[in-house]
Design a protein around this motif. Structure first.
Motif, mmCIF file in Angstrom:
data_model
loop_
_atom_site.group_PDB
_atom_site.id
_atom_site.type_symbol
_atom_site.label_atom_id
_atom_site.label_comp_id
_atom_site.label_asym_id
_atom_site.label_seq_id
_atom_site.Cartn_x
_atom_site.Cartn_y
_atom_site.Cartn_z
ATOM 1 N N GLY A 85 0.815 -1.205 0.000
ATOM 2 C CA GLY A 85 0.000 0.000 0.000
ATOM 3 C C GLY A 85 0.848 1.254 0.000
ATOM 4 O O GLY A 85 2.044 1.218 -0.300
ATOM 5 N N LEU A 86 0.227 2.398 0.335
ATOM 6 C CA LEU A 86 0.894 3.705 0.292
ATOM 7 C C LEU A 86 1.418 3.980 -1.116
ATOM 8 O O LEU A 86 2.413 4.669 -1.287
ATOM 9 N N HIS A 87 0.753 3.400 -2.106
ATOM 10 C CA HIS A 87 1.058 3.590 -3.524
ATOM 11 C C HIS A 87 2.410 3.010 -3.937
ATOM 12 O O HIS A 87 2.942 3.390 -4.980
ATOM 13 N N LEU A 88 2.972 2.096 -3.141
ATOM 14 C CA LEU A 88 4.227 1.457 -3.569
ATOM 15 C C LEU A 88 4.003 0.695 -4.871
ATOM 16 O O LEU A 88 4.768 0.835 -5.823
ATOM 17 N N GLU A 89 2.950 -0.124 -4.899
ATOM 18 C CA GLU A 89 2.641 -0.918 -6.085
ATOM 19 C C GLU A 89 1.728 -0.095 -7.003
ATOM 20 O O GLU A 89 0.567 -0.460 -7.250
ATOM 21 N N GLY A 90 2.261 1.007 -7.476
ATOM 22 C CA GLY A 90 1.449 2.000 -8.180
ATOM 23 C C GLY A 90 0.611 1.465 -9.317
ATOM 24 O O GLY A 90 -0.545 1.856 -9.492
ATOM 25 N N LYS A 91 1.165 0.560 -10.114
ATOM 26 C CA LYS A 91 0.458 0.068 -11.294
ATOM 27 C C LYS A 91 -0.505 -1.080 -10.985
ATOM 28 O O LYS A 91 -1.209 -1.566 -11.862
ATOM 29 N N LEU A 92 -0.537 -1.513 -9.724
ATOM 30 C CA LEU A 92 -1.476 -2.556 -9.317
ATOM 31 C C LEU A 92 -2.670 -1.998 -8.552
ATOM 32 O O LEU A 92 -3.638 -2.725 -8.287
ATOM 33 N N VAL A 93 -2.603 -0.732 -8.181
ATOM 34 C CA VAL A 93 -3.640 -0.135 -7.343
ATOM 35 C C VAL A 93 -5.027 -0.297 -7.962
ATOM 36 O O VAL A 93 -6.000 -0.664 -7.283
ATOM 37 N N GLU A 94 -5.135 -0.052 -9.267
ATOM 38 C CA GLU A 94 -6.430 -0.133 -9.925
ATOM 39 C C GLU A 94 -6.988 -1.553 -9.885
ATOM 40 O O GLU A 94 -8.203 -1.754 -9.724
ATOM 41 N N VAL A 95 -6.105 -2.536 -10.010
ATOM 42 C CA VAL A 95 -6.536 -3.936 -9.934
ATOM 43 C C VAL A 95 -7.102 -4.236 -8.554
ATOM 44 O O VAL A 95 -8.175 -4.841 -8.408
ATOM 45 N N PHE A 96 -6.383 -3.793 -7.498
ATOM 46 C CA PHE A 96 -6.842 -4.042 -6.135
ATOM 47 C C PHE A 96 -8.168 -3.330 -5.857
ATOM 48 O O PHE A 96 -9.046 -3.872 -5.189
ATOM 49 N N GLU A 97 -8.294 -2.122 -6.365
ATOM 50 C CA GLU A 97 -9.525 -1.374 -6.152
ATOM 51 C C GLU A 97 -10.722 -2.087 -6.776
ATOM 52 O O GLU A 97 -11.815 -2.106 -6.206
ATOM 53 N N LYS A 98 -10.526 -2.703 -7.942
ATOM 54 C CA LYS A 98 -11.599 -3.435 -8.599
ATOM 55 C C LYS A 98 -11.996 -4.687 -7.812
ATOM 56 O O LYS A 98 -13.108 -5.185 -7.943
ATOM 57 N N MET A 99 -11.070 -5.188 -6.994
ATOM 58 C CA MET A 99 -11.341 -6.400 -6.238
ATOM 59 C C MET A 99 -11.939 -6.136 -4.865
ATOM 60 O O MET A 99 -12.391 -7.064 -4.189
ATOM 61 N N GLU A 100 -11.926 -4.893 -4.411
ATOM 62 C CA GLU A 100 -12.451 -4.561 -3.093
ATOM 63 C C GLU A 100 -13.916 -4.954 -2.992
ATOM 64 O O GLU A 100 -14.726 -4.672 -3.877
ATOM 65 N N GLY A 101 -14.262 -5.615 -1.898
ATOM 66 C CA GLY A 101 -15.628 -6.086 -1.722
ATOM 67 C C GLY A 101 -15.834 -7.479 -2.265
ATOM 68 O O GLY A 101 -16.799 -8.161 -1.901
ATOM 69 N N LYS A 102 -14.956 -7.915 -3.152
ATOM 70 C CA LYS A 102 -15.031 -9.251 -3.741
ATOM 71 C C LYS A 102 -13.946 -10.161 -3.189
ATOM 72 O O LYS A 102 -14.137 -11.365 -3.067
ATOM 73 N N LYS A 103 -12.808 -9.570 -2.882
ATOM 74 C CA LYS A 103 -11.685 -10.293 -2.318
ATOM 75 C C LYS A 103 -11.188 -9.543 -1.086
ATOM 76 O O LYS A 103 -11.325 -8.317 -0.996
ATOM 77 N N GLU A 104 -10.611 -10.286 -0.137
ATOM 78 C CA GLU A 104 -10.038 -9.618 1.034
ATOM 79 C C GLU A 104 -8.653 -9.114 0.689
ATOM 80 O O GLU A 104 -7.694 -9.888 0.589
ATOM 81 N N THR A 105 -8.553 -7.826 0.443
ATOM 82 C CA THR A 105 -7.273 -7.192 0.120
ATOM 83 C C THR A 105 -6.827 -6.378 1.322
ATOM 84 O O THR A 105 -7.598 -5.587 1.874
ATOM 85 N N VAL A 106 -5.580 -6.576 1.736
ATOM 86 C CA VAL A 106 -5.068 -5.931 2.940
ATOM 87 C C VAL A 106 -3.833 -5.112 2.597
ATOM 88 O O VAL A 106 -2.775 -5.666 2.270
ATOM 89 N N ALA A 107 -3.972 -3.788 2.645
ATOM 90 C CA ALA A 107 -2.842 -2.882 2.433
ATOM 91 C C ALA A 107 -2.187 -2.627 3.793
ATOM 92 O O ALA A 107 -2.679 -1.829 4.589
ATOM 93 N N LEU A 108 -1.114 -3.328 4.074
ATOM 94 C CA LEU A 108 -0.513 -3.292 5.409
ATOM 95 C C LEU A 108 -0.051 -1.897 5.811
ATOM 96 O O LEU A 108 -0.138 -1.508 6.977
#
Length: 304
Positions: A85-108
């Motif tokens: 998280g904290l935008h480290l994985e900048g190019k994956l952020v959009e993928v994780f956002e699309k999965m929110e509510g469908k998958k348990e995503t944890v930005a430590l």
């Protein structure tokens, strides 16, 4: 990237993976992680009760990493996704956002106290994301991973807690060793020049003046003016050694060294540091503990 997002959405719409085997017994948790630091951490806490798949291996730059179709498949089949998280994985952020509510995503990184993070007016998140170089923050990562795994798999909660306790002790030992090693280096010599600003939390914890040729993200390249400005800083402060990083092309630091040498000042390349990724899997540096010890040893020996 749009193609990958469409794949993500299509897979999610089809439904979620069944968490049970055909015989009715629960499967071990399938965990997907991004950086190798987080992969190593989850393996330490989860042990043989989890199946961990890390997306990023040795030498991989998380700032520039793009998800492949194979990655999307791993993410879909995960019970939990841990990322920095904290935008480290900048190019994956959009993928994780699309999965929110469908998958348990944890930005430590989002669980860290914001008043203790290092801000930056130049970086998208407004915080330096390289938080694993503060061992206290990594302890908080361990605690959060334990909480999530225990909630997801309560029957093994006591074992997760035992693994957490053992790992936190190892982190305490690491802290003491690092402090003792760095104490051997005079304060006036604690100037750490690297390829990009990945070591600010390390510098804050151990009294180093940290200067990166590139900024917090490697997405932008250093220009000629950046090289000249930093070369002058090295000369003015009589910096003995500068460092390349395993996940950043070495040409950036070699260009800096050449600029310093052109001004009749000698500076050596003190070695390669692990910044945004651990070393090769199976090596000592392929663990968080080994990486940290290695980095500290290289830095202190080169700057003495």
């Amino acid at each position: 990237m749009k193609k990958i997002l469409l794949i993500v959405l299509s897979i999610i719409i089809l439904g979620c993976k069944n968490d049970k085997k055909e015989d009715g017994k629960a499967e071990i948790l399938n965990i997907v992680t991004t950086t190798s630091m987080i992969t190593d951490l989850v393996k330490n806490i989860g042990g043989d009760m989890v199946n961990v798949q890390g997306l990023m291996g040795a030498g991989v730059d998380p700032h520039l990493y793009k998800a492949s179709e194979g990655d999307v498949s791993k993410l879909f089949n995960a019970d939990v996704i841990f990322y920095n998280g904290l935008h480290l994985e900048g190019k994956l952020v959009e993928v994780f956002e699309k999965m929110e509510g469908k998958k348990e995503t944890v930005a430590l990184g989002e669980f860290l106290p914001k008043d203790q993070l290092i801000g930056s007016e130049y970086f998208a998140s407004n915080y330096d994301p390289h938080v694993w170089f503060n061992i206290e923050f990594f302890k908080k990562f361990a605690i959060e991973v334990t909480r999530v795994l225990s909630e997801k798999d309560p029957k093994n909660a006591s074992q997760y807690a035992a693994n957490e306790k053992a790992y936190l002790i190892k982190l305490d030992v690491l802290q003491a060793e690092v402090k003792n090693t760095i104490a051997k280096l005079p304060e006036e010599k604690r100037i750490l020049v690297t390829a990009h600003d990945a070591f600010n939390y390390f510098g804050k914890a151990y009294g180093f003046n940290v200067v990166g040729l590139q900024g917090l993200s490697t997405a932008t390249e250093a220009g000629v003016q950046d090289v000249q400005k930093l070369s002058n800083f090295i000369i003015d402060n009589k910096v003995k050694a500068i460092f390349i990083e395993s996940s950043v092309p070495r040409r950036t630091i070699e260009a800096l060294q050449a600029a310093v040498l052109s001004k009749n000042h000698e500076v050596t390349i003190g070695g390669s540091l692990y910044s945004d990724a651990l070393g090769d899997a199976g090596s000592i540096e392929g663990t968080y503990l080994g990486m940290f010890r290695y980095n500290v040893s290289v830095i202190v020996n080169a700057l003495k």
